[in-house]
Design a protein around this motif. Structure first.
Motif, PDB file in Angstrom:
ATOM      1  N   GLY A   1      45.436  85.200  64.331  1.00  0.00           N
ATOM      2  CA  GLY A   1      46.325  84.595  63.473  1.00  0.00           C
ATOM      3  C   GLY A   1      45.876  85.451  61.632  1.00  0.00           C
ATOM      4  O   GLY A   1      45.453  84.475  61.216  1.00  0.00           O
ATOM      5  N   VAL A   2      47.975  85.158  61.499  1.00  0.00           N
ATOM      6  CA  VAL A   2      47.370  85.142  59.535  1.00  0.00           C
ATOM      7  C   VAL A   2      49.163  84.419  59.588  1.00  0.00           C
ATOM      8  O   VAL A   2      49.901  84.692  60.252  1.00  0.00           O
ATOM      9  CB  VAL A   2      47.945  86.983  59.264  1.00  0.00           C
ATOM     10  N   THR A   3      48.678  83.290  58.432  1.00  0.00           N
ATOM     11  CA  THR A   3      49.576  82.413  58.449  1.00  0.00           C
ATOM     12  C   THR A   3      49.690  82.581  56.233  1.00  0.00           C
ATOM     13  O   THR A   3      48.653  83.232  55.922  1.00  0.00           O
ATOM     14  CB  THR A   3      49.438  81.381  58.447  1.00  0.00           C
ATOM     15  N   ILE A   4      50.605  82.593  56.247  1.00  0.00           N
ATOM     16  CA  ILE A   4      51.382  82.408  54.830  1.00  0.00           C
ATOM     17  C   ILE A   4      51.700  81.012  54.785  1.00  0.00           C
ATOM     18  O   ILE A   4      53.356  80.145  54.924  1.00  0.00           O
ATOM     19  CB  ILE A   4      51.967  83.866  54.265  1.00  0.00           C
ATOM     20  N   GLY A   5      51.464  79.920  53.135  1.00  0.00           N
ATOM     21  CA  GLY A   5      52.358  78.585  52.806  1.00  0.00           C
ATOM     22  C   GLY A   5      52.190  79.290  51.183  1.00  0.00           C
ATOM     23  O   GLY A   5      52.455  80.179  50.488  1.00  0.00           O
ATOM     24  N   GLY A   6      53.664  78.289  50.861  1.00  0.00           N
ATOM     25  CA  GLY A   6      53.881  78.591  49.637  1.00  0.00           C
ATOM     26  C   GLY A   6      55.051  78.795  50.012  1.00  0.00           C
ATOM     27  O   GLY A   6      55.741  79.205  48.589  1.00  0.00           O
ATOM     28  N   LEU A   7      56.190  79.039  50.653  1.00  0.00           N
ATOM     29  CA  LEU A   7      57.138  79.881  49.951  1.00  0.00           C
ATOM     30  C   LEU A   7      58.535  79.679  49.483  1.00  0.00           C
ATOM     31  O   LEU A   7      58.616  80.584  48.702  1.00  0.00           O
ATOM     32  CB  LEU A   7      57.711  80.907  51.636  1.00  0.00           C
ATOM     33  N   GLU A   8      58.197  78.120  49.873  1.00  0.00           N
ATOM     34  CA  GLU A   8      59.381  77.420  49.293  1.00  0.00           C
ATOM     35  C   GLU A   8      59.120  77.305  47.720  1.00  0.00           C
ATOM     36  O   GLU A   8      60.451  77.230  46.448  1.00  0.00           O
ATOM     37  CB  GLU A   8      58.909  76.072  49.595  1.00  0.00           C
ATOM     38  N   ASN A   9      58.061  77.985  46.817  1.00  0.00           N
ATOM     39  CA  ASN A   9      57.494  77.938  45.579  1.00  0.00           C
ATOM     40  C   ASN A   9      58.374  79.599  44.739  1.00  0.00           C
ATOM     41  O   ASN A   9      58.382  79.552  43.600  1.00  0.00           O
ATOM     42  CB  ASN A   9      55.950  78.201  45.472  1.00  0.00           C
TER      43      ASN A   9
ATOM     44  N   PHE B   1      48.016  92.279  54.125  1.00  0.00           N
ATOM     45  CA  PHE B   1      48.722  91.289  55.224  1.00  0.00           C
ATOM     46  C   PHE B   1      49.936  90.313  54.175  1.00  0.00           C
ATOM     47  O   PHE B   1      50.069  90.051  54.651  1.00  0.00           O
ATOM     48  CB  PHE B   1      47.342  90.245  55.474  1.00  0.00           C
ATOM     49  N   LEU B   2      49.538  90.605  52.552  1.00  0.00           N
ATOM     50  CA  LEU B   2      50.478  89.561  52.010  1.00  0.00           C
ATOM     51  C   LEU B   2      51.985  90.325  52.753  1.00  0.00           C
ATOM     52  O   LEU B   2      53.012  89.195  52.721  1.00  0.00           O
ATOM     53  CB  LEU B   2      50.189  89.224  50.525  1.00  0.00           C
ATOM     54  N   ASN B   3      52.063  91.273  52.589  1.00  0.00           N
ATOM     55  CA  ASN B   3      53.221  92.380  52.706  1.00  0.00           C
ATOM     56  C   ASN B   3      53.714  91.985  54.456  1.00  0.00           C
ATOM     57  O   ASN B   3      55.167  91.591  54.335  1.00  0.00           O
ATOM     58  CB  ASN B   3      53.206  93.573  52.343  1.00  0.00           C
ATOM     59  N   TYR B   4      52.426  92.140  55.081  1.00  0.00           N
ATOM     60  CA  TYR B   4      53.331  91.323  56.456  1.00  0.00           C
ATOM     61  C   TYR B   4      54.029  89.702  56.450  1.00  0.00           C
ATOM     62  O   TYR B   4      54.574  89.581  57.779  1.00  0.00           O
ATOM     63  CB  TYR B   4      51.375  92.052  57.580  1.00  0.00           C
ATOM     64  N   GLY B   5      53.340  89.127  55.453  1.00  0.00           N
ATOM     65  CA  GLY B   5      53.369  87.614  55.423  1.00  0.00           C
ATOM     66  C   GLY B   5      55.459  88.073  55.316  1.00  0.00           C
ATOM     67  O   GLY B   5      55.600  87.312  55.898  1.00  0.00           O
ATOM     68  N   PHE B   6      55.318  88.571  54.184  1.00  0.00           N
ATOM     69  CA  PHE B   6      56.905  88.638  53.863  1.00  0.00           C
ATOM     70  C   PHE B   6      57.693  89.049  55.125  1.00  0.00           C
ATOM     71  O   PHE B   6      58.707  88.925  55.171  1.00  0.00           O
ATOM     72  CB  PHE B   6      56.386  89.303  52.557  1.00  0.00           C
TER      73      PHE B   6
ATOM     74  N   ILE C   1      54.237  85.132  36.489  1.00  0.00           N
ATOM     75  CA  ILE C   1      53.213  85.568  37.754  1.00  0.00           C
ATOM     76  C   ILE C   1      52.129  84.110  38.034  1.00  0.00           C
ATOM     77  O   ILE C   1      53.593  83.445  38.108  1.00  0.00           O
ATOM     78  CB  ILE C   1      51.529  85.378  36.157  1.00  0.00           C
ATOM     79  N   VAL C   2      52.604  84.400  39.695  1.00  0.00           N
ATOM     80  CA  VAL C   2      52.441  83.677  40.348  1.00  0.00           C
ATOM     81  C   VAL C   2      51.666  83.404  41.130  1.00  0.00           C
ATOM     82  O   VAL C   2      50.900  84.687  41.985  1.00  0.00           O
ATOM     83  CB  VAL C   2      53.539  83.945  41.967  1.00  0.00           C
ATOM     84  N   PRO C   3      49.848  82.478  41.045  1.00  0.00           N
ATOM     85  CA  PRO C   3      48.804  83.205  41.483  1.00  0.00           C
ATOM     86  C   PRO C   3      48.526  82.608  42.685  1.00  0.00           C
ATOM     87  O   PRO C   3      49.520  82.229  43.697  1.00  0.00           O
ATOM     88  CB  PRO C   3      48.186  81.828  41.345  1.00  0.00           C
ATOM     89  N   VAL C   4      48.339  83.431  43.748  1.00  0.00           N
ATOM     90  CA  VAL C   4      48.013  83.112  45.537  1.00  0.00           C
ATOM     91  C   VAL C   4      46.562  83.771  46.118  1.00  0.00           C
ATOM     92  O   VAL C   4      45.562  84.173  45.788  1.00  0.00           O
ATOM     93  CB  VAL C   4      48.631  84.727  46.250  1.00  0.00           C
ATOM     94  N   SER C   5      46.381  82.758  46.954  1.00  0.00           N
ATOM     95  CA  SER C   5      44.979  82.122  47.031  1.00  0.00           C
ATOM     96  C   SER C   5      44.233  83.154  48.347  1.00  0.00           C
ATOM     97  O   SER C   5      45.749  82.854  49.447  1.00  0.00           O
ATOM     98  CB  SER C   5      44.932  80.817  47.114  1.00  0.00           C
TER      99      SER C   5
ATOM    100  N   ARG D   1      41.329  83.709  61.402  1.00  0.00           N
ATOM    101  CA  ARG D   1      41.939  83.396  61.076  1.00  0.00           C
ATOM    102  C   ARG D   1      42.017  83.585  59.717  1.00  0.00           C
ATOM    103  O   ARG D   1      41.281  83.462  58.912  1.00  0.00           O
ATOM    104  CB  ARG D   1      42.298  81.179  61.244  1.00  0.00           C
ATOM    105  N   VAL D   2      43.132  84.035  59.064  1.00  0.00           N
ATOM    106  CA  VAL D   2      42.972  84.610  58.139  1.00  0.00           C
ATOM    107  C   VAL D   2      44.488  84.012  57.134  1.00  0.00           C
ATOM    108  O   VAL D   2      45.879  83.099  57.904  1.00  0.00           O
ATOM    109  CB  VAL D   2      43.794  86.192  58.042  1.00  0.00           C
ATOM    110  N   HIS D   3      44.450  83.261  55.925  1.00  0.00           N
ATOM    111  CA  HIS D   3      45.770  82.893  55.464  1.00  0.00           C
ATOM    112  C   HIS D   3      46.009  82.890  53.551  1.00  0.00           C
ATOM    113  O   HIS D   3      45.378  83.146  52.822  1.00  0.00           O
ATOM    114  CB  HIS D   3      45.065  81.242  55.535  1.00  0.00           C
ATOM    115  N   PHE D   4      47.177  83.056  53.762  1.00  0.00           N
ATOM    116  CA  PHE D   4      47.791  83.516  52.007  1.00  0.00           C
ATOM    117  C   PHE D   4      48.470  82.194  51.973  1.00  0.00           C
ATOM    118  O   PHE D   4      49.562  81.551  52.319  1.00  0.00           O
ATOM    119  CB  PHE D   4      48.752  84.800  52.184  1.00  0.00           C
ATOM    120  N   GLU D   5      48.059  81.889  50.444  1.00  0.00           N
ATOM    121  CA  GLU D   5      48.364  79.832  49.445  1.00  0.00           C
ATOM    122  C   GLU D   5      49.454  81.240  48.491  1.00  0.00           C
ATOM    123  O   GLU D   5      48.271  80.861  47.542  1.00  0.00           O
ATOM    124  CB  GLU D   5      48.196  78.977  49.587  1.00  0.00           C
ATOM    125  N   ILE D   6      50.656  80.468  48.814  1.00  0.00           N
ATOM    126  CA  ILE D   6      51.376  81.327  47.355  1.00  0.00           C
ATOM    127  C   ILE D   6      51.967  79.802  46.563  1.00  0.00           C
ATOM    128  O   ILE D   6      52.302  78.956  47.079  1.00  0.00           O
ATOM    129  CB  ILE D   6      52.934  81.959  47.425  1.00  0.00           C
TER     130      ILE D   6
END
Length: 398
Positions: free
Chosen positions: A89-97, A119-124, A230-234, A280-285
């Protein structure tokens, strides 16, 4: 990209970036028609999707009118296939930012040559959020058809391995393009915090990158950086498919300080990263750092400003890591401690040790001693423990 000169601010309209920007929608169909007849492209498609009906696939590609449709109708299903077959699974958090309708410069750590931005664009895409244009180094564009493919897929080119004068010209061009993308096209971009992946997962922002971003805009370093939001992404991969290849590279550099990777090594890394298991893959914006940057506006030493901006970005990225049991295990094994024993089970430890042994068994080198193998294993432990180490240190500073 190395930028060794002092700051030379420039206005965006002074620069031509035709050769590095993605293909426009007006160019799309003609460029796609050229791509699909390339033998290398056909070979790559059949390798990744062995069951594909290639003539039917080509007709579908030729019917696509623009890059947004290409990403939605072709790239999204392909990425969904990769997610289902190679991840848990690929998850993405922080879109509320983020604010709808606003463009950002997403700046992240770098784990996988191909998939970080994909994968970041996949999350988008799965969250109905606009995708970003992607910075990709020309060292990876081994064939002309690869250049065409990435420019059809909203990628722009970062010129690398240039002499000093040419490097400065390329940095000005790249900076101007990113500022143009954000402020004129209103298009978000993604770029890694450093040239190349951090092989030991000790993610640090290169000063040359921040200098490059600050070249365009015509204002101060802080003003120019604030203008591109600029927005850091982890990025966190539970398992790195290339961990054993990175350990092998560490060993080869230890044995021969002049060791240089070949094109075959890069291709193998891309193939392995695409097709092998990642867990597991995670992106935190994170949040846009403009407010943090405003606190540096009183600093007059431009070099010191760049250093502090790098530290700021690093701290945000480190705080956003998702930590998995194997990170705790790697830390305790590396440091011969039980500090995080409550974060995993004995079975977790056994499974991780088995995983390390199996990956090391796949390393193909002549005359590898038990000490060489021990060294590679230790480097893999370093890779998996560094995200935890950096997150702990960043939390102390927060």
């Amino acid at each position: 990209m190395e930028v060794k000169s002092q700051f030379v601010f420039l206005m965006v309209e002074e620069i031509d970036f035709k050769d590095i920007q993605p293909y426009s929608d007006n160019e799309f169909k003609a460029r796609m028609a050229e791509l699909v007849v390339e033998p290398g492209f056909e070979h790559a498609v059949k390798y990744v999707m062995p069951d594909v009906d290639f003539p039917e696939f080509v007709e579908k590609l030729k019917s696509i009118p623009d890059n947004s449709t290409f990403q939605r109708e072709m790239m999204l299903p392909f990425l969904q296939l990769l997610v289902s077959k190679t991840t848990d699974g690929v998850t993405i958090g922080g879109l509320e930012n983020l604010e709808r309708g606003k463009s950002y410069t997403f700046l992240s750590n770098h784990r996988d040559i191909v998939l970080d931005a994909s994968f970041l664009n996949y999350g988008f895409l799965i969250n109905n959020w606009p995708t970003s244009e992607v910075a990709i180094g020309n060292n990876l564009l081994i064939f002309d058809w690869i250049t065409d493919l990435v420019k059809l897929n909203k990628s722009f080119i970062v010129k690398r391995d240039l002499k000093m004068t040419k490097a400065l010209e390329a940095a000005k061009q790249l900076s101007a393009y990113i500022h143009y993308d954000i402020n004129e096209k209103h298009q978000s971009v993604w770029i890694a915090q450093r040239e190349g992946r951090a092989k030991d997962s000790n993610d640090r922002t290169q000063e040359a990158l921040v200098k490059m971003l600050a070249l365009a805009g015509g204002g101060s370093v802080i003003d120019n950086l604030q203008s591109i939001d600029i927005v850091p992404v982890s990025i966190t991969y539970e398992y790195d498919p290339n961990d054993h290849l990175k350990a092998r590279e560490f060993l080869l550099r230890k044995l021969d300080p002049d060791f240089r990777k070949s094109q075959h090594d890069d291709l193998l890394s891309m193939e392995t990263g695409l097709l092998q298991y990642k867990g597991r893959v995670h992106f935190e914006i994170g949040k846009c750092i403009n407010e943090d940057l405003s606190h540096l506006s009183c600093e007059t030493d431009k070099i010191e400003v760049v250093k502090r901006v790098c530290s700021l970005i690093d701290r945000h990225i480190h705080l956003g890591y998702k930590i998995y049991p194997i990170n705790y295990i790697a830390y305790d094994l590396l440091h011969s401690t039980d500090r995080f024993a409550d974060c995993y089970t004995e079975r977790d430890v056994d499974e991780f040790n088995t995983y390390l042994d199996k990956k090391l068994d796949t390393v193909r080198l002549e005359n590898v001693s038990s000490l060489d193998r021990k060294f590679m294993r230790e480097m893999m432990l370093v890779m998996y423990s560094n995200p935890l180490k950096n997150k702990l240190e960043a939390a102390e500073l927060a």
